[in-house]
Design a protein around this motif. Sequence first.
Motif, PDB file in Angstrom:
ATOM      1  N   HIS A 474       0.844  -1.190   0.000  1.00  0.00           N
ATOM      2  CA  HIS A 474       0.000   0.000   0.000  1.00  0.00           C
ATOM      3  C   HIS A 474       0.876   1.235   0.000  1.00  0.00           C
ATOM      4  O   HIS A 474       2.092   1.168   0.148  1.00  0.00           O
ATOM      5  CB  HIS A 474      -0.927   0.004   1.222  1.00  0.00           C
ATOM      6  CG  HIS A 474      -0.191  -0.050   2.539  1.00  0.00           C
ATOM      7  ND1 HIS A 474       0.441   1.040   3.093  1.00  0.00           N
ATOM      8  CD2 HIS A 474       0.024  -1.077   3.408  1.00  0.00           C
ATOM      9  CE1 HIS A 474       1.004   0.703   4.233  1.00  0.00           C
ATOM     10  NE2 HIS A 474       0.771  -0.586   4.456  1.00  0.00           N
ATOM     11  N   GLY A 475       0.258   2.381  -0.154  1.00  0.00           N
ATOM     12  CA  GLY A 475       0.969   3.656  -0.191  1.00  0.00           C
ATOM     13  C   GLY A 475       0.534   4.474  -1.377  1.00  0.00           C
ATOM     14  O   GLY A 475      -0.256   4.050  -2.223  1.00  0.00           O
ATOM     15  N   ASP A 476       1.048   5.662  -1.437  1.00  0.00           N
ATOM     16  CA  ASP A 476       0.691   6.602  -2.495  1.00  0.00           C
ATOM     17  C   ASP A 476       1.924   6.849  -3.353  1.00  0.00           C
ATOM     18  O   ASP A 476       2.959   7.295  -2.853  1.00  0.00           O
ATOM     19  CB  ASP A 476       0.201   7.911  -1.863  1.00  0.00           C
ATOM     20  CG  ASP A 476      -0.199   8.924  -2.921  1.00  0.00           C
ATOM     21  OD1 ASP A 476      -0.551   8.506  -4.037  1.00  0.00           O
ATOM     22  OD2 ASP A 476      -0.147  10.135  -2.629  1.00  0.00           O
ATOM     23  N   ALA A 477       1.817   6.555  -4.633  1.00  0.00           N
ATOM     24  CA  ALA A 477       2.940   6.756  -5.548  1.00  0.00           C
ATOM     25  C   ALA A 477       2.401   7.165  -6.905  1.00  0.00           C
ATOM     26  O   ALA A 477       1.317   6.744  -7.313  1.00  0.00           O
ATOM     27  CB  ALA A 477       3.776   5.488  -5.674  1.00  0.00           C
ATOM     28  N   GLY A 478       3.174   7.988  -7.611  1.00  0.00           N
ATOM     29  CA  GLY A 478       2.731   8.400  -8.934  1.00  0.00           C
ATOM     30  C   GLY A 478       3.783   9.210  -9.650  1.00  0.00           C
ATOM     31  O   GLY A 478       4.815   9.603  -9.071  1.00  0.00           O
TER      32      GLY A 478
END
Length: 610
Positions: A474-478
């Motif tokens: 999980h986590g936020d990446a972009g």
Amino acid sequence: MSSSHQPQPPSPSEGRAHREESVDSRSLISPPTQPPTPELRLDGISWSVLAHGSVRPVLTDVSFRVGAGARVALLGENGRGKSTLLRIAAGELVPDAGDVARPETGYLPQEVASLPWGTVADVHDAALAPARAAIKAMESAALALADGPGPGVDRSYDQALARAEAIGAWDAPQALARALGGLRLESLDDDRALSTLSGGQLRRLALAALLVQRPAGLLLDEPTNHLDDAACQFLAAELGTWSGPVLLASHDREFIDEVATAVVDLDGAPIGRGGRRIPDELLAGRAAGGGATWFGGRLPEYLAAKQAAREAWQARFEAEQDELSRLRKAGSTTARNVAHGREARDNDKFVTKYRGARAEGEVSKRVRDTENRIETLERDQVPRPPGELRFALPAALPVGTRSRGTGQGTLARARDVYLPGAAGPRLDMAASGVREVAIAPGDRLLITGPNGCGKSSLLGVLAGDLVPETLGGHGDAGRRPGARIGLLEQETGLGEQAKSARELIALASPDGDPDSHGLIEPRDLDRPARELSVGQQRRVLLAMLLAQRLDALLLDEPTNHLSIPLVADLLAAFEDWPGSLVIASHDRWLRRTWTGRVVDLTRVRGQGGL
């Protein structure tokens, strides 16, 4: 040590049949040559490869010795034959010419894709096997001695005792625990399958096994790859007490400076272009055959001496060429232009004849003297110094970036990313204390941390190759839409690639331009990539990335396989590059000289990852 041996290269028709593997891959130990010797000797070693139907020498008449207790570092650009020389010394390859003498020697190759055991416990057993065998032989010899002494019995007992003491047989279990701890492997479960370990873990496990088996000699190819600071310090301490010869190839400046008692440079070029030998005063050390230079000192001293020697070589070459040009001009014009005080009168025929004869003699003598000087200088002149590869970034600016530090928005980011692994997290940003990493246009970012902290995984997330959700994390990446981000991974992936470096770079370039940016020597551009060294393959991959006109370049442990001069060139060139540069590295020299931002992922270490 120079050898009078003059090797003859094989003909192209000989192929590779004369190069057979003989090293025991199961134990990673090469048996001693006969008769036994306490030192490693390489005499007249030559090796060539077949390229485009012709023979290209890689090693030429290389000769030197590594005495007991000496630690010699092999230097040289990628593709100069360091790994090949180690394989020849180990008995894994048979050279085209020359001889090897060695004691029982352990060999750690540059890459360990697999080990011939099933579990971690199997490797531990293999590491302890020599000690157990030595103790058993000692016990048998002691029983025989108790039954009655005799010359043969006494000799067997002495030999068994010497062997057990030499390898520290009684302390082997403690040595195994110390090696596993020092190389950050103590948390690996004994029953864990080797197939679940990363390449770095496999390599450290093989290194631990070698250290515990205590062969007399060691041959180590890039031993600090995949080692963090603590592991490097442990290995340096181990080698510092090694009683036998140690020969290692490395691009790790700090480690070489800490460990090596001498260096052998395969770029030393005692033989220049045209097969001419370089005068001894233009070498940074002494010739070690036709293709190497021996220097009995520390690395910084050698690098300074090598630079001074090359400058002296270049200056002497230019001076000799200027002198040759002057002499040739004098021979064709000046020596023949003999001026007389006045023109002879018509009635002064005797004077005219006399002066003409004297002038012709003078001209003839000057011409002969000049020609002799030209002949001598042409015979004895130093050859032109070989060209040096110089890394050069693309002239065009990266896509979407006008100048360094400008641009709209963040190129890539990762926040609170968690990636699970086989035995612990591959990446846990929250646990590391680094909750977020963002790359801005023109950024300079260094990612550091011990083995297993997630450096490579973080690069993969920033490059878009690892998506947390698809990996069970999980986590936020972009990434910013349209941003061009390239990642140079630790593993090359070109081992079976039949296309040439030129073809691969052209395929990666939008306009089909196979510009290697000074990363590949012209003679290697058309060789199949699978025939190149690991370091050369990484250069090809880097050239392919640069051909794509990237906004950001991510480099994973660039000093692992790239040569010392190239890394220095690379860092200097990127100072003025308008794109973003992100490097993950444990290299102490690189960290010490870094001037950009630093992200440290140090955390409670898991065993997942790198």
